[in-house]
Design a protein around this motif. Structure first.
Motif, short mmCIF file in Angstrom:
data_model
loop_
_atom_site.label_atom_id
_atom_site.label_comp_id
_atom_site.label_asym_id
_atom_site.label_seq_id
_atom_site.Cartn_x
_atom_site.Cartn_y
_atom_site.Cartn_z
N ARG A 40 25.86 26.15 -21.27
CA ARG A 40 25.45 27.28 -22.11
C ARG A 40 24.82 28.37 -21.27
NH1 ARG A 40 23.70 31.16 -25.05
NH2 ARG A 40 23.08 30.83 -27.25
N ARG A 41 25.36 29.58 -21.35
CA ARG A 41 24.73 30.72 -20.68
C ARG A 41 23.38 31.01 -21.33
NH1 ARG A 41 28.18 35.79 -23.18
NH2 ARG A 41 26.45 37.02 -22.36
N GLY A 42 22.44 31.52 -20.53
CA GLY A 42 21.10 31.74 -21.05
C GLY A 42 20.77 33.17 -21.36
N ASP A 43 21.62 34.12 -20.96
CA ASP A 43 21.25 35.53 -21.07
C ASP A 43 21.33 36.08 -22.49
OD1 ASP A 43 24.00 35.38 -21.13
OD2 ASP A 43 24.32 37.18 -19.94
N THR A 44 21.80 35.28 -23.46
CA THR A 44 21.80 35.75 -24.84
C THR A 44 20.48 35.43 -25.55
OG1 THR A 44 22.79 33.71 -25.70
CG2 THR A 44 24.30 35.44 -24.98
N PHE A 45 19.60 34.72 -24.89
CA PHE A 45 18.28 34.41 -25.45
C PHE A 45 17.28 35.48 -25.01
CE2 PHE A 45 20.25 30.17 -25.09
CZ PHE A 45 20.04 29.69 -26.37
N PRO A 46 16.62 36.18 -25.95
CA PRO A 46 15.57 37.11 -25.55
C PRO A 46 14.52 36.42 -24.68
CG PRO A 46 16.14 37.44 -27.85
CD PRO A 46 16.88 36.21 -27.39
N GLY A 47 14.15 37.08 -23.60
CA GLY A 47 13.20 36.51 -22.66
C GLY A 47 13.84 35.86 -21.46
N LEU A 48 15.17 35.66 -21.50
CA LEU A 48 15.90 35.10 -20.36
C LEU A 48 16.92 36.12 -19.87
CD1 LEU A 48 16.60 31.45 -21.63
CD2 LEU A 48 14.62 32.31 -20.38
N ASP A 49 17.41 35.87 -18.65
CA ASP A 49 18.42 36.76 -18.09
C ASP A 49 19.61 35.93 -17.59
OD1 ASP A 49 17.66 35.65 -15.62
OD2 ASP A 49 16.33 37.32 -15.14
N GLY A 50 20.48 36.55 -16.81
CA GLY A 50 21.71 35.91 -16.39
C GLY A 50 21.53 34.80 -15.37
N GLU A 51 20.31 34.51 -14.94
CA GLU A 51 20.09 33.43 -13.98
C GLU A 51 19.82 32.08 -14.66
OE1 GLU A 51 17.05 34.48 -11.20
OE2 GLU A 51 18.47 35.57 -9.94
N TRP A 52 19.89 32.05 -15.99
CA TRP A 52 19.52 30.83 -16.71
C TRP A 52 20.74 30.15 -17.32
CZ3 TRP A 52 14.62 28.95 -16.54
CH2 TRP A 52 13.60 29.83 -16.15
N LEU A 53 20.73 28.82 -17.32
CA LEU A 53 21.73 28.00 -17.99
C LEU A 53 21.03 26.89 -18.76
CD1 LEU A 53 24.33 27.48 -15.08
CD2 LEU A 53 24.48 29.15 -16.95
N ARG A 54 21.61 26.53 -19.92
CA ARG A 54 21.09 25.39 -20.68
C ARG A 54 22.10 24.25 -20.60
NH1 ARG A 54 21.22 25.99 -26.87
NH2 ARG A 54 23.26 25.05 -26.48
N LEU A 55 21.59 23.04 -20.35
CA LEU A 55 22.43 21.87 -20.17
C LEU A 55 22.06 20.81 -21.20
CD1 LEU A 55 21.82 21.56 -16.30
CD2 LEU A 55 23.56 22.95 -17.45
#
Length: 356
Positions: free
Chosen positions: A317-332
């Motif tokens: 899951r990409r993380g940049d669609t969550f407010p407060g996160l950017d394109g460096e985040w992933l959810r596993l």
């Protein structure tokens, strides 16, 4: 921790997008539905309800079963077509002036509020604080506050006392506990509490039981709030098969199975986190302590890594669609050890391919 007003994120992007349109063959670490569900006994209960499809749905037995599960009167329970419907009902039925959503968290509550014409303020929890809640950061004049616990995507489990401290006279406090049954002992749960003013707890049965395609969840709140939400529902909002599933999933057998699964998830999550820590020298950081059935990680070139993981057979899951996160985040999503080991090997290869 800061307050933000505005959109700027794709609030309608969800993990299932990662496995649609040609992604069905991927190993799915993007969606938080428990693997190998629904179990056979639950499929049989649902299938058994099909003989009753000619009759209109009657939710009384399922509603009573949910109420008994939490030690509440039925007037404090509303069955919904998943937690997503509950967010829409809250946004449309309640009269609020200043709604606030605590982020990063599941984006559907804010999307529903915006669709209903509300201006939504955000309280952004920070990585350097471990994405933990400071109740004082929420504006005093907020009359609707939404928070997840454990929070998607950060996997933070906020202390129940900290969440309850958000309650105020004249304020509706919405706590999304969609993943609480994946926490051993459901510690820090507010479901079943009647001493917190304005408390609304949302539960979903789709994650633990693999029922995302059936749509079933429920709301626990004061009778007046339940009545307001129920008036905003269409007639017969929950199907007969979904009602059968709800009744089955709050029975003693199901609760024992869910409790066992929660301990297994915790062990599998510890294995995943230990493997991820091995990439610390490469700049990968895990948001810890993780308490949900998923883990949030920050790593360099996350977009490129995510693309290489897809080529190697894994969806995350990409993380940049969550407010407060950017394109460096992933959810596993947490999976069994065999799957996790294969994923960690793929991650090693993907990070190498992504380059320095």
């Amino acid at each position: 921790m800061r307050t933000e007003d505005g959109a700027g994120h794709d609030l309608r992007h969800h993990g299932d997008a990662e496995v649609r349109d040609g992604g069905a063959a991927l190993v799915d670490l993007a969606v938080n539905v428990r693997a190998d569900t629904p179990p056979a006994w639950l499929r049989e209960r649902i299938a058994g309800s099909l003989d009753s499809l000619a009759a209109y749905p009657d939710g009384r037995a399922a509603r009573a079963a949910v109420a008994a599960r939490h030690g509440l009167p039925v007037e404090r329970v509303l069955l919904t077509a998943g937690a997503a419907e509950a967010f829409v009902l809250l946004a449309r039925a309640l009269k609020v002036r200043r709604p606030v959503v605590v982020h990063p968290q599941f984006t559907e509550p804010e999307a529903a509020l915006r669709d209903a014409g509300h201006t939504v303020d955000r309280v952004l929890l920070r990585e350097e604080d471990g994405f933990r809640l400071d109740p004082a950061a929420v504006p005093e004049d907020a009359d609707l506050v939404v928070i997840g616990n454990p929070t998607n995507p950060t996997s933070v489990l906020h202390p129940a006392a900290s969440v309850a401290a958000l309650a105020r006279p004249g304020r509706t406090l919405v706590v999304d506990e969609a993943f609480m049954d994946a926490v051993p002992g459901e510690r820090e749960a507010l479901a079943g509490r009647t001493d917190v003013p304005g408390l609304v707890v949302l539960r979903s049965l789709t994650k633990t039981w693999g029922l995302a395609g059936l749509r079933i969840g429920y709301v626990l709140a004061a009778p007046q709030t339940i009545a307001e939400l129920e008036r905003a529902q269409p007639l017969w909002p929950v199907s007969t098969p979904a009602l059968a599933a709800a009744e089955a999933c709050v029975g003693s057998q199901a609760l024992a199975e869910a409790a066992h699964a929660a301990h297994r998830i915790a062990a599998d999550r510890a294995h995943l986190v230990a493997g991820l820590r091995e990439f610390a020298a490469d700049g990968l950081r895990v948001a810890e302590p993780a308490e949900g059935p998923f883990v949030l990680v920050r790593l360099p070139r996350a977009r490129a890594v995510r693309g290489h993981l897809r080529d190697l057979g894994f969806a995350v899951r990409r993380g940049d669609t969550f407010p407060g996160l950017d394109g460096e985040w992933l959810r596993l999503a947490v999976r069994d050890r065999t799957t996790v080991n294969a994923f960690l090997q793929a991650l090693d290869r993907a990070m190498t391919l992504a380059g320095p």
